[in-house]
Design a protein around this motif. Structure first.
Motif, mmCIF file in Angstrom:
data_model
loop_
_atom_site.group_PDB
_atom_site.id
_atom_site.type_symbol
_atom_site.label_atom_id
_atom_site.label_comp_id
_atom_site.label_asym_id
_atom_site.label_seq_id
_atom_site.Cartn_x
_atom_site.Cartn_y
_atom_site.Cartn_z
ATOM 1 N N LEU A 267 0.818 -1.212 0.000
ATOM 2 C CA LEU A 267 0.000 0.000 0.000
ATOM 3 C C LEU A 267 0.854 1.266 0.000
ATOM 4 O O LEU A 267 0.363 2.349 -0.344
ATOM 5 C CB LEU A 267 -0.919 0.017 1.232
ATOM 6 C CG LEU A 267 -2.008 -1.056 1.278
ATOM 7 C CD1 LEU A 267 -2.748 -1.000 2.603
ATOM 8 C CD2 LEU A 267 -2.983 -0.876 0.123
ATOM 9 N N ASP A 274 -4.172 4.681 -8.465
ATOM 10 C CA ASP A 274 -4.193 5.854 -7.588
ATOM 11 C C ASP A 274 -5.007 6.976 -8.231
ATOM 12 O O ASP A 274 -4.778 7.345 -9.379
ATOM 13 C CB ASP A 274 -2.769 6.354 -7.323
ATOM 14 C CG ASP A 274 -1.944 5.373 -6.497
ATOM 15 O OD1 ASP A 274 -2.557 4.565 -5.783
ATOM 16 O OD2 ASP A 274 -0.698 5.416 -6.585
ATOM 17 N N THR A 278 -10.705 4.563 -4.717
ATOM 18 C CA THR A 278 -10.175 4.875 -3.392
ATOM 19 C C THR A 278 -9.461 3.671 -2.801
ATOM 20 O O THR A 278 -9.717 2.522 -3.169
ATOM 21 C CB THR A 278 -11.307 5.292 -2.437
ATOM 22 O OG1 THR A 278 -12.192 4.172 -2.229
ATOM 23 C CG2 THR A 278 -12.102 6.452 -3.017
ATOM 24 N N GLU A 279 -8.561 3.960 -1.899
ATOM 25 C CA GLU A 279 -7.858 2.874 -1.212
ATOM 26 C C GLU A 279 -8.840 2.014 -0.423
ATOM 27 O O GLU A 279 -8.668 0.792 -0.316
ATOM 28 C CB GLU A 279 -6.796 3.455 -0.271
ATOM 29 C CG GLU A 279 -5.931 2.400 0.397
ATOM 30 C CD GLU A 279 -4.806 2.999 1.203
ATOM 31 O OE1 GLU A 279 -4.909 3.000 2.449
ATOM 32 O OE2 GLU A 279 -3.821 3.463 0.595
ATOM 33 N N SER A 309 -10.193 -7.317 -4.261
ATOM 34 C CA SER A 309 -9.433 -6.147 -4.712
ATOM 35 C C SER A 309 -9.262 -6.174 -6.224
ATOM 36 O O SER A 309 -9.338 -5.132 -6.889
ATOM 37 C CB SER A 309 -8.056 -6.132 -4.036
ATOM 38 O OG SER A 309 -8.182 -6.088 -2.634
#
Length: 506
Positions: A267, A274, A278-279, A309
């Protein structure tokens, strides 16, 4: 080229977006006119324009359009699978009551999850099924941040873990004790390790029991169960609905919210996604899937999976790169299937590394599919020669470390033949896709012409296939243009659907 690395940012192109293999247009040099040439691939001599056209043609045959009838059949099969899993939960209440499944388009053979392909039966689209899916079914859900969880990685290879139930409550331990291996400590305490093989044993037996019960009381409109087979720790179910055959690869998993500490350093790096997502979307959860390392203990070892993910990251990959990836995947599935050494998941990982390595302006070029395909082949061959393919989320894990030198070179030589004539291999994949589609259409027309009752319809056979549901859906689609229409099926009676149009139920 070195193996993919997080810090690598090589491969940039000039601001005009031109390909590095492009040839110049006609120019004047000392009053001499130099003729222009088509853009060529230096290695094979193939015209880039021709390769782009072949990739487009493959995509056309590989990605089928579904009419309303086929869409309804897909939905009916999905609801049957979900209803079946609800009945599995009722057998012994092992599965969570409120469960959260992850449904992925494409079977495990397509590389949608990182599992071993060695133990899988060979299924082919067109011959055995028309559409394939992977369903991750949590046996344990560890979504409470205050719930103690111990990932025991002391005995495992990188990207793998044992799961101890020692800190869980007595109810959980008693419920799953028969699916655990036990280790006694010096102090006399017993440690229970959640076993992927024993969980898969229980899951397959439970599904088999439920399907036998369902078939004792067949309902009109219910899918035909054409095959139920265990492939290692995966349960493969092929359903027939109308003229469609759908393969479901079902995996029992352990589901986590959040992010594992072993992948925390990933991360901290810059990534292609990016600013696009969003993370929080990327690190919303991960899984343990029932897959062992090559030197690990199958009865204890799980593999970390970041499938949730990867679904999010896929949104950030350009259409042209995805087309190249799908074409490359089709080539390697046929070429490198025996003996198995690499899987489409390795190719997926290399594509993600490429997205980190190359500028977004380059990867977004619509007419660069050929360059992307050739690059993926080069990357894969390079990884084989060096026996180095880092896991995208845990780069210190080399997914090709176990390969022998002989096996790696055998596959590298096979890829070399592809690289020297990519157009011919693309034509072969196109023919395979066409043949699969012809088999599907033949089955569809045979089913439509015969108009025979389902094998699971009334024993007397006096009823014809029930097409009222399809007609009702078609009517609703016609009468409600631009609105969201859903079909819901009662898990206790799959023959009585009801419809929702926006917020109104019928």
């Amino acid at each position: 080229m070195a193996a993919p690395a997080l810090t690598s940012r090589a491969g940039s192109v000039n601001s005009s977006g031109n390909s590095p293999t492009a040839t110049p247009s006609s120019t004047t040099n000392n009053n001499k006119i130099i003729p222009s040439y088509p853009e060529l691939d230096f290695r094979s001599g193939a015209r880039i324009e021709d390769l782009n056209r072949l990739i487009q043609e493959f995509s056309k045959h590989d990605q089928r359009e579904y009419d309303d009838q086929r869409a309804l059949e897909i939905h009916t099969a999905k609801d049957f699978i979900f209803s079946m899993l609800g009945m599995v939960q009722k057998l012994d209440q092992k599965l969570p009551v409120a469960n959260e499944y992850l449904l992925l388009s494409g079977g495990v053979r397509e590389g949608v999850v990182d599992v071993d392909l060695d133990e899988l039966s060979v299924y082919a689209r067109g011959t055995d099924y028309d559409m394939d899916f992977t369903l991750l079914v949590p046996a344990l859900k560890l979504h409470d941040r205050n719930q103690p969880v111990t990932l025991d990685m002391r005995h495992s290879a990188l990207c793998h873990s044992w799961l101890s139930l020692r800190l869980f409550d007595e109810g959980t331990i008693n419920k799953w004790k028969d699916c655990c291996t036990m280790v006694d400590h010096i102090n006399g305490a017993t440690n229970y390790f959640f076993s992927p093989t024993l969980v898969a044993d229980w899951f397959y037996e439970s599904i088999s029991v439920v399907l036998v019960e369902i078939q004792k009381k067949p309902q009109r409109g219910m899918p035909r169960v054409e095959k139920v087979e265990r492939n290692g720790t995966i349960i493969s179910v092929i359903l027939g609905v109308g003229s469609s055959r759908m393969l479901y690869d079902i995996l029992p998993v352990v589901s986590f919210k959040g992010w594992p500490a072993v992948a925390q350093s990933w991360l901290m790096e810059n990534h292609f996604w990016d600013g696009k997502i969003t993370e929080e979307e990327v690190i919303s959860g991960f899984y343990l899937v029932p897959a062992c390392s090559h030197k690990g203990r199958k009865e204890n070892e799980w593999r970390l999976s970041f499938a949730r993910s990867e679904v999010q990251l896929k949104k950030c990959i350009s259409a042209s790169l995805m087309q190249a990836y799908q074409a490359c995947k089709a080539i390697i599935i046929k070429l490198l299937s025996r003996p198995k050494a690499i899987s489409p998941y390795h190719l997926r990982s290399m594509m993600l590394w490429a997205c980190d390595r190359l500028p977004a302006t380059y990867l977004s070029q619509e007419d660069f599919s050929a360059h992307f395909l050739l690059g993926l082949i080069d990357d894969l061959q390079n990884c084989l020669v060096n026996k180095m393919c880092p896991n995208y989320f845990i780069p210190q894990c080399n997914m090709l470390e176990h390969l022998s030198d002989e096996m790696a070179m055998l596959h590298a030589r096979k890829l070399s033949s592809v690289r020297s004539d990519p157009a011919e291999h693309l034509r072969t994949t196109i023919e395979h896709a066409k043949a699969a589609n012809r088999l599907t259409l033949d089955l569809h027309w045979r089913g439509s012409a015969s108009n025979l009752p389902s094998p699971q319809s009334d024993a007397g056979g006096e009823h014809q296939p029930d097409d009222r549901l399809a007609k009702k859906l078609q009517q609703l689609v016609t009468e409600n243009p631009g609105k969201s229409i859903s079909v819901f099926i009662n898990p206790d009676d799959v023959t009585r659907p009801h419809f929702r149009i926006d917020d109104k139920f019928f």
